[in-house]
Scaffold this active site. Structure first.
Site, PDB file in Angstrom:
ATOM      1  N   GLY A  11       0.844  -1.203   0.000  1.00  0.00           N
ATOM      2  CA  GLY A  11       0.000   0.000   0.000  1.00  0.00           C
ATOM      3  C   GLY A  11       0.872   1.242   0.000  1.00  0.00           C
ATOM      4  O   GLY A  11       0.548   2.269   0.609  1.00  0.00           O
ATOM      5  N   ILE A  16      -1.269   6.241   4.534  1.00  0.00           N
ATOM      6  CA  ILE A  16      -0.373   5.947   5.673  1.00  0.00           C
ATOM      7  C   ILE A  16       1.072   5.933   5.191  1.00  0.00           C
ATOM      8  O   ILE A  16       1.963   6.539   5.814  1.00  0.00           O
ATOM      9  CB  ILE A  16      -0.739   4.600   6.335  1.00  0.00           C
ATOM     10  CG1 ILE A  16      -2.122   4.707   6.991  1.00  0.00           C
ATOM     11  CG2 ILE A  16       0.318   4.181   7.357  1.00  0.00           C
ATOM     12  CD1 ILE A  16      -2.625   3.428   7.626  1.00  0.00           C
ATOM     13  N   ASN A 107     -10.587  -7.501   2.503  1.00  0.00           N
ATOM     14  CA  ASN A 107      -9.167  -7.410   2.846  1.00  0.00           C
ATOM     15  C   ASN A 107      -8.557  -8.760   3.211  1.00  0.00           C
ATOM     16  O   ASN A 107      -7.361  -8.981   3.021  1.00  0.00           O
ATOM     17  CB  ASN A 107      -8.950  -6.403   3.979  1.00  0.00           C
ATOM     18  CG  ASN A 107      -9.126  -4.965   3.495  1.00  0.00           C
ATOM     19  OD1 ASN A 107      -9.143  -4.723   2.295  1.00  0.00           O
ATOM     20  ND2 ASN A 107      -9.247  -4.035   4.418  1.00  0.00           N
ATOM     21  N   GLN A 114      -0.595 -12.761   0.668  1.00  0.00           N
ATOM     22  CA  GLN A 114       0.672 -12.181   1.114  1.00  0.00           C
ATOM     23  C   GLN A 114       1.351 -13.044   2.183  1.00  0.00           C
ATOM     24  O   GLN A 114       2.572 -13.156   2.212  1.00  0.00           O
ATOM     25  CB  GLN A 114       0.462 -10.739   1.584  1.00  0.00           C
ATOM     26  CG  GLN A 114       0.053  -9.852   0.394  1.00  0.00           C
ATOM     27  CD  GLN A 114      -0.083  -8.384   0.701  1.00  0.00           C
ATOM     28  OE1 GLN A 114      -0.054  -7.972   1.856  1.00  0.00           O
ATOM     29  NE2 GLN A 114      -0.251  -7.579  -0.333  1.00  0.00           N
ATOM     30  N   ASP A 161      -3.761   2.737  19.436  1.00  0.00           N
ATOM     31  CA  ASP A 161      -4.715   2.782  20.553  1.00  0.00           C
ATOM     32  C   ASP A 161      -3.998   3.087  21.866  1.00  0.00           C
ATOM     33  O   ASP A 161      -4.499   3.840  22.694  1.00  0.00           O
ATOM     34  CB  ASP A 161      -5.469   1.450  20.626  1.00  0.00           C
ATOM     35  CG  ASP A 161      -6.019   1.064  19.268  1.00  0.00           C
ATOM     36  OD1 ASP A 161      -6.790   1.857  18.704  1.00  0.00           O
ATOM     37  OD2 ASP A 161      -5.640   0.000  18.735  1.00  0.00           O
ATOM     38  N   ARG A 164      -3.190   6.737  21.781  1.00  0.00           N
ATOM     39  CA  ARG A 164      -4.407   7.533  22.000  1.00  0.00           C
ATOM     40  C   ARG A 164      -4.771   7.544  23.485  1.00  0.00           C
ATOM     41  O   ARG A 164      -5.125   8.591  24.049  1.00  0.00           O
ATOM     42  CB  ARG A 164      -5.567   6.935  21.192  1.00  0.00           C
ATOM     43  CG  ARG A 164      -5.460   7.195  19.712  1.00  0.00           C
ATOM     44  CD  ARG A 164      -6.440   6.344  18.914  1.00  0.00           C
ATOM     45  NE  ARG A 164      -6.434   6.733  17.506  1.00  0.00           N
ATOM     46  CZ  ARG A 164      -6.988   6.039  16.530  1.00  0.00           C
ATOM     47  NH1 ARG A 164      -7.620   4.902  16.796  1.00  0.00           N
ATOM     48  NH2 ARG A 164      -6.940   6.469  15.291  1.00  0.00           N
ATOM     49  N   HIS A 189      -8.291  -4.437  17.750  1.00  0.00           N
ATOM     50  CA  HIS A 189      -8.247  -3.026  17.316  1.00  0.00           C
ATOM     51  C   HIS A 189      -9.646  -2.683  16.792  1.00  0.00           C
ATOM     52  O   HIS A 189      -9.901  -2.665  15.588  1.00  0.00           O
ATOM     53  CB  HIS A 189      -7.175  -2.848  16.244  1.00  0.00           C
ATOM     54  CG  HIS A 189      -7.164  -1.479  15.633  1.00  0.00           C
ATOM     55  ND1 HIS A 189      -6.928  -0.335  16.361  1.00  0.00           N
ATOM     56  CD2 HIS A 189      -7.385  -1.059  14.358  1.00  0.00           C
ATOM     57  CE1 HIS A 189      -6.994   0.718  15.568  1.00  0.00           C
ATOM     58  NE2 HIS A 189      -7.279   0.308  14.350  1.00  0.00           N
TER      59      HIS A 189
END
Ligand code: NAD
Ligand code: LMR
Length: 326
Positions: A11, A16, A107, A114, A161, A164, A189
């Site tokens: 990606g 990101i 996904n 992969q 997380d 945060r 998550h």
């Protein structure tokens, strides 16, 4: 100068990665002495591959002394070839009104393919960090395809997380961020995750002594951390990107730094009552570069146990939903 390590990033033309790649090239992830070769994977379509060319131009223009090579490809066998670390970011992000688990069917397929290819072509010391959502279950899916690499080499990111939660607790207590320690994320998550505040400390004191508002801790705090991703999507119109890249830098840097104690989603092996075959966030201690042990010594109160049971249930359900793929 050390020999370069190979870091595959999927990606690589996405949001990101646009923050991540420059941090890796600068040495923030593997340290200022460790050269890197970046092996960048995108999907085989004109637009993302062209965008990837642009990212590569900017990496060149960064003149990073540690960046010793760039591979741009849409072939996973090339991207993961001899990779020491594979950072699996490439996947569809959720939009408003979706839960991360809604991404599982789309996904999940990516991580089957992969996982197999990494197992076949990556370096003997290969390590994998999964970011693409739903990260825990995608990591479990990738690991399920490995025959050569042990399951412990596959980790998923719950560090965003943890970051945060640490930031929110510091703001609530009115202290510097660095005063908040030992706040760890258990489970998925997703909004069911449990940021285990009873074990945290603020300025060396048990957190519940500093923040006495039990209602806030059990309610607003857990909910705000759990739903922060959705709040960012609602505000930005796109999912968190720079903070996610920053958390991945923290995740990998702490996994290569012996002595670091941090939240990582790993194969639970039954720790804290999680199903042994789910990847659940929990505190780990890095024992050697790339190796870690789960810290199993935290005592769980009834509230903690009920939170862990709820997030475990969700992980088991996600695993059941993809059982046919494994
Ligand atoms: P993005 O859409 O900007 O970028 C994703 C990129 O991945 C795209 O360029 C796409 O072409 C590429 N891609 C898709 N399938 C691929 C494949 N099979 N191989 C290689 N590349 C592929 O998305 P983003 O904002 O960068 O987010 C990426 C993922 O990370 C999403 O699933 C998002 O939900 C997740 N995420 C996770 C966390 C976390 O804390 N775990 C935080 C933020 C975002
Ligand atoms: C986040 O937590 O910000 C990411 O997982 C993106 C999302 O879908 O919430």
């Amino acid at each position: 100068m050390k020999a370069p390590i190979r870091v595959a990033v999927t990606g690589a033309a996405g949001q990101i990665s646009y923050s991540l790649l420059f941090r890796i090239a600068s040495g923030a992830m593997f340290g200022p002495e460790q050269p890197v070769i970046l092996q960048l994977l995108e999907v085989p379509f004109e637009k993302p591959m062209k965008a990837l060319d642009g990212v590569a131009m900017e990496l060149e223009d960064g003149a990073f002394p540690l960046l010793k090579g760039l591979v741009l490809t849409s072939d996973a066998k090339v991207a993961f070839k001899d990779a020491n670390w594979s950072l699996l970011v490439g996947a569809k992000p959720r939009g408003p009104g979706m839960e991360r688990a809604d991404l599982l069917k789309d996904n999940g397929k990516i991580f089957i393919e992969q996982g197999k290819i990494i197992d076949a072509v990556a370096a003997d010391d290969a390590r994998v960090a999964v970011v693409g959502n739903p990260a825990n279950t995608n990591c479990m899916i990738a690991a399920s395809q490995a025959r050569r690499l042990p399951a412990e080499r596959f980790t998923a990111m719950v560090r965003l997380d943890q970051n945060r939660a640490q930031s929110l607790l510091a703001r609530k207590a009115g202290v510097d961020l660095t005063e908040v320690k030992n706040i760890f994320i258990y489970g998925n998550h997703s909004p069911t995750m449990y940021p285990a505040y009873p074990h945290a400390t603020i300025s060396g004191k048990p957190l519940p002594e500093v923040i006495g508002d039990k209602e806030w801790l059990r309610g607003t705090f857990c909910e705000t951390v759990g739903k922060r991703g959705a709040a960012i999507i609602a505000a930005r119109g796109a999912s968190s990107a720079a903070s996610a890249a920053n958390a991945l830098v923290d995740h990998v840097r702490d996994l290569v730094t012996p002595g670091a104690i941090h939240s990582v989603a790993v194969k639970s092996n039954g720790a804290y009552g999680f199903d042994p075959n789910v990847w659940a966030g929990m505190p780990v201690r890095t024992t050697a570069p790339g190796a870690y042990e789960i810290i199993t010594s935290y005592q769980m109160c009834d509230f903690c146990q009920s939170k862990i049971a709820a997030t475990n249930k969700e992980l088991v359900e996600e695993r059941a939903a993809v059982a046919g793929m494994l």
